[in-house]
Scaffold this motif. Structure first.
Motif, PDB file in Angstrom:
ATOM      1  N   ALA A   1       7.764   4.327   5.255  1.00 23.77           N
ATOM      2  CA  ALA A   1       7.749   5.783   5.323  1.00 23.77           C
ATOM      3  C   ALA A   1       6.356   6.213   4.897  1.00 23.77           C
ATOM      4  O   ALA A   1       5.968   6.033   3.732  1.00 23.77           O
ATOM      5  N   THR A   2       5.594   6.759   5.824  1.00 28.20           N
ATOM      6  CA  THR A   2       4.196   7.031   5.540  1.00 28.20           C
ATOM      7  C   THR A   2       3.666   8.058   6.529  1.00 28.20           C
ATOM      8  O   THR A   2       4.421   8.625   7.335  1.00 28.20           O
TER       9      THR A   2
ATOM     10  N   LEU B   1       0.809  -1.215   0.000  1.00 22.58           N
ATOM     11  CA  LEU B   1       0.000   0.000   0.000  1.00 22.58           C
ATOM     12  C   LEU B   1       0.846   1.271   0.000  1.00 22.58           C
ATOM     13  O   LEU B   1       0.319   2.365  -0.190  1.00 22.58           O
ATOM     14  N   LEU B   2       2.154   1.119   0.209  1.00 22.44           N
ATOM     15  CA  LEU B   2       3.039   2.289   0.272  1.00 22.44           C
ATOM     16  C   LEU B   2       3.435   2.730  -1.135  1.00 22.44           C
ATOM     17  O   LEU B   2       4.587   2.638  -1.561  1.00 22.44           O
TER      18      LEU B   2
ATOM     19  N   ALA C   1       2.623  11.737   0.634  1.00 21.56           N
ATOM     20  CA  ALA C   1       1.618  12.313   1.536  1.00 21.56           C
ATOM     21  C   ALA C   1       2.103  12.252   2.980  1.00 21.56           C
ATOM     22  O   ALA C   1       1.830  13.158   3.779  1.00 21.56           O
ATOM     23  N   GLY C   2       2.839  11.192   3.314  1.00 22.18           N
ATOM     24  CA  GLY C   2       3.397  11.101   4.659  1.00 22.18           C
ATOM     25  C   GLY C   2       4.378  12.227   4.926  1.00 22.18           C
ATOM     26  O   GLY C   2       4.378  12.834   6.007  1.00 22.18           O
TER      27      GLY C   2
ATOM     28  N   ALA D   1      -5.646   4.362   3.548  1.00 18.33           N
ATOM     29  CA  ALA D   1      -4.789   3.264   3.105  1.00 18.33           C
ATOM     30  C   ALA D   1      -3.320   3.651   3.233  1.00 18.33           C
ATOM     31  O   ALA D   1      -2.909   4.737   2.808  1.00 18.33           O
ATOM     32  N   GLY D   2      -2.532   2.769   3.838  1.00 23.94           N
ATOM     33  CA  GLY D   2      -1.101   2.991   3.986  1.00 23.94           C
ATOM     34  C   GLY D   2      -0.698   3.765   5.215  1.00 23.94           C
ATOM     35  O   GLY D   2       0.501   3.951   5.460  1.00 23.94           O
TER      36      GLY D   2
END
Length: 309
Positions: free
Chosen positions: A148-149, A25-26, A33-34, A189-190
């Motif tokens: 990384a999120t 999902l990453l 966005a993270g 998601a993610g």
């Protein structure tokens, strides 16, 4: 005992050979966005310290589960020469390290997708016979490059007006919905969801109380998070779920939190985080960055998760 999980699950979602689960999902958009959640440029470590030696009680001063092998840390300058007889030039001093860590239950760590399973199949249907004494040949921690999120911080203790939750407290789907609504956050998601119970602090107040059960996520809360396609769930307790006074989970296999996340959905779990500075900063969202050690065939890894505010 079943070799296939009950619905819902993510088996086959990313192909029959998939070994990284929800890390699929990453996507680039999710990772970017993270980074967009960074507002202040402040970096916080969410890890407990690793202390260890053979000549002190240092390992016992850090939260851990009883019965687990504690970390051991040796320094060559103390006489244990790990330089294989090499002699440094005159006047030069060298200190070297040897570290022995069994991550589950003894330090801040991440569970690999091969950590727990039911029947004869790992996550995504991989044969559990591929788990050998020398390591896991499927779904080992080395399969995950890192995460990384966007992190979503849910301070459950503060939400309930407490500093530390009681051992019998369970975090329900209704709790998660209420906290997200209060913070104006929609979990997507993610995302990586970080739950604070305050339980890590309990060890420093009373180790016996710490070992006598612990608060944690309820089954309906786990299913609620899995439904939202999170990549990881992290908490400051030792099991994500709650534990009874005997140190076990009360849920059956269909309701077991590790089974729901690791086995059924391929969602990563991170346990025994230190979240007190994050609680003081109180961000609703932040950039969450973490990477496991590349332990080939590892069922987990020590980690140092970072919150970038």
């Amino acid at each position: 005992m079943s070799d296939t999980p009950p619905e819902p699950h993510n088996w086959g979602r990313w192909g029959d050979d998939d070994q990284i689960g929800a890390a699929n999902l990453l996507t680039p958009d999710v990772v970017k966005a993270g980074a967009g959640a960074v507002a202040r440029g402040r970096v916080l470590s969410l890890s407990l310290p690793i202390k260890g030696s053979t000549s002190s009680n240092a390992p016992c001063t850090v939260p851990h589960l009883r019965g687990r092998p504690l970390p051991q840390h040796f320094m060559s300058i103390d006489g244990g020469d790990y330089l294989a007889g090499a002699k440094p030039p005159a006047g030069l001093s060298i200190a070297d390290d040897a570290l022995i860590v069994s991550p589950h239950g003894t330090t801040t760590h991440m569970d690999a997708l091969c950590h727990m399973w039911n029947g004869s199949r790992l996550y995504n249907g991989h044969d559990s016979a591929r788990i050998r004494s020398y390591g896991a040949l499927r779904c080992g921690i080395e399969q995950l490059p890192g995460i990384a999120t966007r992190g979503v911080f849910l301070d459950v203790a503060r939400h309930r007006g407490r500093d530390i939750l009681d051992p019998a407290d369970r975090i329900t789907a209704a709790d998660l919905e209420a906290m997200c609504a209060a913070a104006g956050v929609t979990i997507g998601a993610g995302d990586a969801v970080v739950l604070r119970t305050g339980w890590t602090k309990q060890f420093y107040r009373s180790a016996d109380t710490y070992w006598g059960g612990e608060p944690g996520l309820a089954t309906d809360g786990a299913l609620w998070l899995a439904e939202r396609d999170v990549v990881a769930v992290a908490a400051d307790n030792s099991a994500i779920c709650g534990l009874n006074a005997q140190g076990g989970a009360d849920e059956d296999l269909d309701g077991d939190i590790h089974m729901i996340f690791l086995w059924r959905h391929g969602i990563y779990l991170m346990e025994m985080l230190w979240l007190e500075e994050l609680a003081e900063a109180a961000p609703a969202t932040f950039q969450f960055v973490v990477a496991p050690l590349k332990i080939v065939g590892g069922t987990g890894s020590p980690i140092n998760p970072l919150a970038i505010l």
